[in-house]
Design a protein around this motif. Structure first.
Motif, short mmCIF file in Angstrom:
data_model
loop_
_atom_site.label_atom_id
_atom_site.label_comp_id
_atom_site.label_asym_id
_atom_site.label_seq_id
_atom_site.Cartn_x
_atom_site.Cartn_y
_atom_site.Cartn_z
N SER A 90 0.83 -1.20 0.00
CA SER A 90 0.00 0.00 0.00
C SER A 90 0.87 1.25 0.00
O SER A 90 0.59 2.23 -0.71
CB SER A 90 -0.93 0.00 1.21
N TRP A 91 1.93 1.24 0.79
CA TRP A 91 2.87 2.35 0.81
C TRP A 91 3.54 2.52 -0.56
O TRP A 91 3.65 3.63 -1.09
CB TRP A 91 3.92 2.13 1.88
N HIS A 92 3.98 1.42 -1.12
CA HIS A 92 4.76 1.45 -2.36
C HIS A 92 3.97 2.07 -3.51
O HIS A 92 4.51 2.81 -4.33
CB HIS A 92 5.19 0.03 -2.72
N TRP A 93 2.66 1.77 -3.58
CA TRP A 93 1.83 2.25 -4.69
C TRP A 93 0.95 3.43 -4.31
O TRP A 93 0.00 3.75 -5.03
CB TRP A 93 0.97 1.10 -5.21
N ARG A 94 1.27 4.09 -3.21
CA ARG A 94 0.41 5.16 -2.71
C ARG A 94 0.27 6.32 -3.69
O ARG A 94 -0.78 6.96 -3.77
CB ARG A 94 0.94 5.69 -1.37
N ALA A 95 1.32 6.62 -4.45
CA ALA A 95 1.27 7.75 -5.37
C ALA A 95 0.95 7.33 -6.80
O ALA A 95 0.16 7.97 -7.48
CB ALA A 95 2.61 8.51 -5.36
N SER A 96 1.55 6.22 -7.24
CA SER A 96 1.38 5.81 -8.63
C SER A 96 0.04 5.11 -8.88
O SER A 96 -0.54 5.25 -9.96
CB SER A 96 2.53 4.89 -9.06
N ARG A 97 -0.46 4.36 -7.90
CA ARG A 97 -1.71 3.63 -8.06
C ARG A 97 -2.54 3.77 -6.77
O ARG A 97 -2.64 2.84 -5.98
CB ARG A 97 -1.45 2.16 -8.35
#
Length: 416
Positions: A140-147
């Motif tokens: 969730s952290w990893h894709w917080r901005a891109s997805r």
């Protein structure tokens, strides 16, 4: 030289091999077997939930997760037990390694440090879902901005799987990520509602089950409410007091949100969830890897946590020799990961004696607590102190670097 530069994958494989030989199969993976049984039950059209008066429930080995979790284990229920155990164990280790990378560590130092924590080993021994909860938070952290929608879906599934993580849904809300917040809240609501519509237990009966579980296990766990209960508060009052303490901390977090980076807010919410939970076992502390990885890019805090974890708790059914092997391995990995920063720590202690005085004072307080406080009061203190220290580090204002309120679609270079 970091572990990542010195053939990091080989180091992680070696660490896992030593841990497997030293601590593997000292006892059965009770949690995993519970999940496996629940998966078989739903495949056969039966309820995975035991009665609250059954011996299985009273022993602490009954399935108490939302219904969708049982369905997630249904595929493994079709596999023979031993291969299923191996698949799940390998998947748990892989989840920890991938989580470390998703949280910003491109080398393998952090993964090795997380793996050698005694609390991680206990979770792997028991076959808990904590490694996958860590993965859900990290993804969730990893894709917080891109997805952002995918980030919210993953956050919602993670929080719904372990309901004490519901406060983490405030993270995207505080950071004004409306798509992520909506997706996360909608996912939680849909999963809980689906369990009531398609399962054999209504939401009211399910929450009654959780209430009985809390009554059975809260006082012996490492939760803040168990500490309050051990000093004489009734169970309900202890739970209310714990929620009140965490709520006060959340008010402080809300007031400081513009001074904190994104990772600090997520880390603080993870710590708050652990402090608010009425039941906390040692394996839950694996989730502290989220704030530790997000607030310190040099792994110094994580190295200290890996070594100190062996003073808090040791793996289940382990002899003194096995504990010694694990502790030495943790110290060795911690040294290799943090040795480039030891000189700076030594200079800090020499040039600013107050830090050394604080360490001595903390040691003295801990010694007095061990000697004076009764066992039920003393036992949760180390874990609660660890949570509190990590939480304080999360809300400390950074001295430099961009703040967290960049547009949600951008990621600052040092957003961790």
């Amino acid at each position: 030289m970091s572990l990542g530069r010195f053939n990091g994958p080989a180091i992680v494989v070696a660490v896992v091999a030593v841990l497997a030989v030293t601590f593997g199969h000292l006892l059965g993976p009770f949690d995993f077997l519970t999940f496996l049984h629940a998966g078989k039950q739903v495949l056969e059209g039966r309820s995975p939930y035991p009665g609250v008066d059954s011996p299985v429930f009273r022993s602490g080995h009954g399935f108490v997760y939302p219904l969708f979790v049982a369905w997630m284990f249904a595929p493994l229920a079709l596999v023979p037990r031993i291969p299923a155990e191996v698949i799940y164990g390998v998947g748990s280790v892989a989840a920890i390694v991938v989580s470390s990378r998703m949280l910003g560590r491109r080398d393998f130092s952090a993964a090795a440090l997380v793996l050698v924590c005694s609390t991680t080993i206990i979770g792997l021994q028991m076959g808990t879902v904590n490694a996958f909860l860590l993965l859900g938070l990290a993804a969730s952290w990893h894709w917080r901005a891109s997805r952002p929608v995918l980030s919210g879906l993953l956050l919602g599934v993670t929080a719904a799987a372990k309901l004490f993580l519901l406060p983490v849904l405030a993270w995207p809300l505080l950071m004004r990520r409306w798509s992520t917040t909506t997706a996360a809240a909608g996912t939680v609501a849909a999963l809980i509602l689906a369990g009531g519509l398609f399962g054999t237990v209504t939401p009211i009966r399910y929450f009654h089950l959780l209430s009985q579980l809390q009554a059975n296990e809260q006082v012996s766990s490492w939760s803040l409410s168990s500490l309050f209960q051990s000093v004489g508060l009734p169970r309900t009052a202890a739970s209310v007091a714990a929620v009140a303490v965490v709520a006060a901390c959340l008010v402080v977090l809300w007031r400081r949100r513009r001074l904190l980076r994104d990772g600090q807010v997520l880390g603080a919410m993870v710590v708050g969830s652990l402090l608010m939970s009425p039941i906390v076992w040692s394996s839950y502390l694996l989730l502290l890897a989220v704030p530790l990885l997000l607030v310190d890019r040099h792994d110094r805090l994580l190295a200290v946590a890996a070594a100190a974890s062996w003073l808090v708790v040791t793996p289940d059914a382990a002899s003194g020799l096995r504990v010694g092997v694990g502790a030495v391995l943790a110290l060795a990995v911690a040294y290799l990961a943090a040795r480039g920063h030891l000189g700076g720590v030594a200079r800090t202690l020499r040039d600013q004696p107050r830090y050394l005085g604080s360490l001595i004072g903390a040691g003295a307080v801990a010694g007095v607590a061990i000697l004076v406080l009764p066992g039920p009061v003393r036992s949760p203190l180390p874990a609660l102190a660890a949570m509190a220290l990590v939480g304080l580090r999360c809300v400390r204002r950074e001295r430099s670097g961009p703040g967290p309120l960049a547009p949600p679609g951008t990621v600052a270079a040092d957003a961790y």
